[in-house]
Design a protein around this motif. Structure first.
Motif, PDB file in Angstrom:
ATOM      1  N   GLY A 178       0.594  -1.592  -0.358  1.00  0.00           N
ATOM      2  CA  GLY A 178      -0.062   0.134   0.266  1.00  0.00           C
ATOM      3  C   GLY A 178       1.256   1.323  -0.063  1.00  0.00           C
ATOM      4  O   GLY A 178       0.494   2.047  -0.423  1.00  0.00           O
ATOM      5  N   LEU A 179       2.137   0.924   0.418  1.00  0.00           N
ATOM      6  CA  LEU A 179       2.984   1.889  -0.100  1.00  0.00           C
ATOM      7  C   LEU A 179       4.224   2.137  -0.629  1.00  0.00           C
ATOM      8  O   LEU A 179       5.064   1.705  -0.742  1.00  0.00           O
ATOM      9  N   THR A 180       4.260   3.555  -1.624  1.00  0.00           N
ATOM     10  CA  THR A 180       5.375   2.713  -2.680  1.00  0.00           C
ATOM     11  C   THR A 180       5.742   4.758  -2.414  1.00  0.00           C
ATOM     12  O   THR A 180       5.684   5.533  -1.898  1.00  0.00           O
ATOM     13  N   GLY A 181       6.600   5.014  -3.161  1.00  0.00           N
ATOM     14  CA  GLY A 181       7.380   6.013  -3.116  1.00  0.00           C
ATOM     15  C   GLY A 181       9.389   6.173  -3.515  1.00  0.00           C
ATOM     16  O   GLY A 181       9.388   5.248  -4.455  1.00  0.00           O
ATOM     17  N   VAL A 182       9.651   7.460  -3.286  1.00  0.00           N
ATOM     18  CA  VAL A 182      11.176   7.680  -3.931  1.00  0.00           C
ATOM     19  C   VAL A 182      11.989   7.514  -2.709  1.00  0.00           C
ATOM     20  O   VAL A 182      11.456   8.206  -1.666  1.00  0.00           O
ATOM     21  N   GLY A 183      12.974   7.656  -2.730  1.00  0.00           N
ATOM     22  CA  GLY A 183      13.434   7.563  -1.542  1.00  0.00           C
ATOM     23  C   GLY A 183      15.130   6.898  -1.882  1.00  0.00           C
ATOM     24  O   GLY A 183      16.046   7.255  -3.213  1.00  0.00           O
ATOM     25  N   HIS A 184      15.531   6.451  -0.589  1.00  0.00           N
ATOM     26  CA  HIS A 184      17.180   5.840  -0.773  1.00  0.00           C
ATOM     27  C   HIS A 184      17.175   5.171   0.728  1.00  0.00           C
ATOM     28  O   HIS A 184      16.339   5.701   2.215  1.00  0.00           O
ATOM     29  N   LEU A 185      17.536   4.190   1.396  1.00  0.00           N
ATOM     30  CA  LEU A 185      18.405   3.289   1.957  1.00  0.00           C
ATOM     31  C   LEU A 185      19.219   3.908   2.360  1.00  0.00           C
ATOM     32  O   LEU A 185      20.429   3.442   1.607  1.00  0.00           O
ATOM     33  N   GLY A 186      19.685   3.312   3.633  1.00  0.00           N
ATOM     34  CA  GLY A 186      21.220   3.677   4.063  1.00  0.00           C
ATOM     35  C   GLY A 186      21.507   2.646   5.331  1.00  0.00           C
ATOM     36  O   GLY A 186      20.653   2.572   6.389  1.00  0.00           O
ATOM     37  N   TRP A 187      22.297   1.641   5.399  1.00  0.00           N
ATOM     38  CA  TRP A 187      23.334   0.886   5.624  1.00  0.00           C
ATOM     39  C   TRP A 187      24.259   0.968   6.051  1.00  0.00           C
ATOM     40  O   TRP A 187      24.651  -0.009   5.009  1.00  0.00           O
ATOM     41  N   SER A 188      25.287   1.008   7.493  1.00  0.00           N
ATOM     42  CA  SER A 188      26.303   0.594   7.220  1.00  0.00           C
ATOM     43  C   SER A 188      27.190   0.894   8.617  1.00  0.00           C
ATOM     44  O   SER A 188      25.835   1.879   9.934  1.00  0.00           O
ATOM     45  N   TRP A 189      28.047   0.028   8.896  1.00  0.00           N
ATOM     46  CA  TRP A 189      28.283   0.394  10.357  1.00  0.00           C
ATOM     47  C   TRP A 189      28.266   0.420  11.727  1.00  0.00           C
ATOM     48  O   TRP A 189      27.749   0.598  12.841  1.00  0.00           O
ATOM     49  N   GLY A 190      26.865  -0.689  11.317  1.00  0.00           N
ATOM     50  CA  GLY A 190      25.214  -0.778  12.503  1.00  0.00           C
ATOM     51  C   GLY A 190      24.588   0.386  12.391  1.00  0.00           C
ATOM     52  O   GLY A 190      23.114   0.200  12.645  1.00  0.00           O
ATOM     53  N   LEU A 191      24.454   1.192  11.347  1.00  0.00           N
ATOM     54  CA  LEU A 191      23.470   2.568  11.363  1.00  0.00           C
ATOM     55  C   LEU A 191      22.774   1.659   9.992  1.00  0.00           C
ATOM     56  O   LEU A 191      23.120   0.928   9.116  1.00  0.00           O
ATOM     57  N   ASN A 192      20.842   1.486  10.276  1.00  0.00           N
ATOM     58  CA  ASN A 192      20.073   1.154   9.057  1.00  0.00           C
ATOM     59  C   ASN A 192      19.551   2.910   9.774  1.00  0.00           C
ATOM     60  O   ASN A 192      18.461   3.560  10.546  1.00  0.00           O
ATOM     61  N   ALA A 193      18.861   3.067   8.311  1.00  0.00           N
ATOM     62  CA  ALA A 193      17.569   3.889   7.948  1.00  0.00           C
ATOM     63  C   ALA A 193      17.197   4.069   6.486  1.00  0.00           C
ATOM     64  O   ALA A 193      17.453   3.337   5.872  1.00  0.00           O
ATOM     65  N   LEU A 194      15.834   5.232   6.410  1.00  0.00           N
ATOM     66  CA  LEU A 194      15.177   5.220   4.998  1.00  0.00           C
ATOM     67  C   LEU A 194      14.852   6.443   5.087  1.00  0.00           C
ATOM     68  O   LEU A 194      14.214   7.522   6.510  1.00  0.00           O
ATOM     69  N   PHE A 195      14.631   6.856   3.201  1.00  0.00           N
ATOM     70  CA  PHE A 195      14.462   7.892   3.235  1.00  0.00           C
ATOM     71  C   PHE A 195      13.131   8.058   2.091  1.00  0.00           C
ATOM     72  O   PHE A 195      13.857   7.495   1.632  1.00  0.00           O
TER      73      PHE A 195
END
Length: 446
Positions: free
Chosen positions: A379-396
Motif C-alpha cells: 500500500g505504500l510506494t515512493g521514492v528515496g533511499h536506504l542506508g546501512w553501514s557501521w551498524g546504522l540503518n536508515a530510510l528516507f
C-alpha cells in the motif's frame, strides 16, 4: 543548534500533529522495537510526514552509550548521524543543481569534465555519462575499492597502466555501460570528482554552497566543520560485533563503537587534504556514505522536494529539476529475472537519478521474503533511499502525490540482521517493524 527557520519548519501545527493518545501509543510501539532483546537498537530517530506536514517526530535511545568514565548521552532532535548511502541521495541534489545551472549535462561524456578519456577498457567505444553513474548502470564496480587517499588522482586508478589500476577490477568485464544495473559506491566518488571539475570547488564546500547553506542546514561531509562546537551532536555508531579482525557478532557481549567515536578524540582532516588538488579525487569526502545529518534535517529536505524544490521562501531546485530527478530511469525486467541487473536479493526494482523507486514488490524466493515492499500487506510506494553501514540503518522515502513520507535512523544493532530476515521484503525484520509502525501509527488516514 537548529536555526530559527529550521525550528519553525520542524514544529508541527496543532492541526497536523497526531492526537496525544495516538502519538503516545506509537512511541510505546517504537520503544518496544528499540528495547527488543532479540535486536536491541542503540538509538532510533524518526519523523513522519502526512499530506506535506510533519505529524510526528521522536528520538529514543542514546547517541553515545555509557562508558566506565561517562554516562550515556540521549539522542535528541539535533543529533547527526553518519547516514551511509542516503548520502548518495543528498549528493544527487547538488549534482542536479549543477545540471540546472548548466554546468553539468546528464548525457555528456564525463571525459569532457575530467580532462582525460575515461572508458571501460572492455568496452572502449562506449562513453560513460552522468546519467549512467546516477542510475548505477556505468559498468563501474566496487571490487577494487571506492575510496582513495587525498594524494591519489583517480586517473591513476581508473586508466589501464595507472599505478593504482591493479587488475582492473573496478570495471565490469561482461556488461557495457548504459543498461545493466549494479549498485556501486564508486559511482559517487566519480560524481563528486566531476562536480569539482565543473565548479572548481572542493566537493564538501560545494555541497554547502549549493544545498546546505541555502536551506540553513548544519549537515556536512567534512567533520572538521563541526568541531568543536557541534561535534557532540554527532552520534557514535555501534554494533555488538568486532570492529576489526573476524568481525564476529556477540549479541550477549558489549556494544562496540564502529565509527564516529569522538568521546576521547576530535575528528581529524583527511591526511594530505592541505595539498589536495580539486577535481582529482572526490572520494576523500565520502559522497557515497559519509554525510552527517540529523533525521529532522532529512525531513526538511523531504519537505523541500514535496514542495517542488521550494523551502523557506527560497527555490532550492526548480520544479522541472525535481521532476527530472525522480523520473524513472531503470526498471527490473521481470521477464528476464535478474538477467539485466544485480538487484541485491530482490531489493532493487526501479531507479531514478540517484534515488530508489519503491514499487511495493514482494515475493518469496528460495524460502525467504524478497522485494522492496515497505509495509506489511502493501500500500505504500515512493521514492528515496536506504542506508546501512557501521551498524546504522536508515530510510528516507516519500510519495510525491500524497506527500506522505517517513525518515528513520538507527545508530546501532545488537545482533546480526542477516539472521533475522523480514517477512515481506528483503530488509531485516526490525526494519520492517519500524516502517510498518510509522505508516500505521502516523501516516495512514485516521
Amino acid at each position: 543548534m537548529l536555526t530559527m527557520l529550521a525550528l519553525s519548519l520542524l514544529s508541527t501545527s496543532a492541526s497536523a500533529a497526531l492526537p496525544e493518545q495516538q502519538a503516545a501509543a506509537l512511541t510505546r510501539q517504537l520503544q518496544a522495537i528499540v528495547s527488543d532483546p532479540a535486536m536491541p537498537l542503540a538509538s532510533l530517530s524518526v519523523v513522519a510526514i502526512r499530506h506535506g506536514e510533519i505529524v510526528y517526530s521522536q528520538q529514543l535511545g542514546s547517541k553515545r552509550l555509557p562508558t566506565a568514565t561517562a554516562p550515556a548521552q540521549p539522542v535528541d532532535a539535533n543529533t547527526m548521524f553518519r547516514i551511509a548511502s542516503i548520502s548518495k541521495f543528498v549528493t544527487t541534489l547538488g549534482t542536479m543543481k549543477l545540471v540546472e545551472q548548466g554546468r553539468l549535462s546528464l548525457d555528456a561524456d564525463i571525459s569532457d569534465y575530467l580532462g582525460y578519456r575515461l572508458r571501460n577498457p572492455n568496452f572502449p567505444n562506449q562513453p560513460i555519462t552522468l546519467r549512467m553513474l546516477l542510475t548505477h548502470t556505468s559498468s563501474l564496480r566496487d571490487e577494487a575499492g571506492f575510496k582513495w587517499a587525498a594524494n591519489v588522482n583517480l586517473k591513476d586508478a581508473l586508466l589501464p597502466g595507472g599505478r593504482f589500476y591493479g587488475k582492473g577490477d573496478m570495471w565490469s568485464k561482461t556488461e557495457a555501460p548504459g543498461k545493466y544495473f549494479e549498485y556501486v559506491n564508486f559511482n559517487w566518488g566519480i560524481i563528486a570528482t566531476v562536480m569539482e571539475c565543473a565548479s572548481g570547488e572542493r566537493f564538501d564546500r560545494l555541497m554547502r554552497h549549493l544545498i546546505f547553506d541555502p536551506m540553513q542546514l548544519k549537515a556536512g561531509f567534512y567533520l572538521a566543520d563541526f568541531a568543536p562546537a557541534n561535534i557532540n551532536d554527532v552520534a557514535t555508531l555501534y554494533r555488538k560485533r568486532e570492529k576489526d579482525g573476524n568481525e564476529v557478532w556477540d549479541p550477549n557481549g558489549p556494544w562496540v563503537a564502529q565509527t564516529d567515536d569522538f568521546s576521547n578524540e576530535a575528528p581529524a582532516a583527511p591526511r594530505g587534504l592541505d595539498s589536495y588538488v580539486v577535481g582529482t579525487n572526490g572520494t576523500i569526502f565520502g559522497p557515497q556514505g559519509s554525510l552527517r545529518i540529523s533525521a529532522n534535517e532529512l525531513a526538511q529536505i523531504m519537505l523541500m522536494l514535496m514542495n517542488e524544490g521550494r523551502y523557506g521562501g527560497k527555490q532550492i531546485l526548480k520544479p522541472q529539476t525535481v521532476d527530472s530527478m525522480f523520473t524513472r530511469q531503470w526498471s527490473l525486467d521481470s521477464k528476464n529475472g535478474n538477467g539485466d541487473s544485480d538487484y541485491f536479493h530482490g531489493l532493487y526494482h526501479a531507479w531514478g537519478l540517484g534515488n530508489q523507486h519503491f514499487t511495493d514488490a514482494s515475493e518469496i524466493r528460495n524460502g525467504r521474503a524478497s522485494g522492496d515492499r515497505l509495509v506489511e500487506g502493501g500500500g505504500l510506494t515512493g521514492v528515496g533511499h536506504l542506508g546501512w553501514s557501521w551498524g546504522l540503518n536508515a530510510l528516507f522515502v516519500f510519495d510525491r502525490q500524497s506527500k506522505n513520507g517517513m525518515v528513520y535512523v538507527s545508530s546501532g544493532v545488537g545482533a546480526n540482521p542477516e539472521l533475522q530476515p523480514g517477512r515481506f521484503s528483503s530488509e531485516a525484520r526490525f526494519q520492517e517493524r519500524i516502517t510498518d509502525a510509522l505508516y500505521r501509527g502516523a501516516i495512514v488516514p485516521r
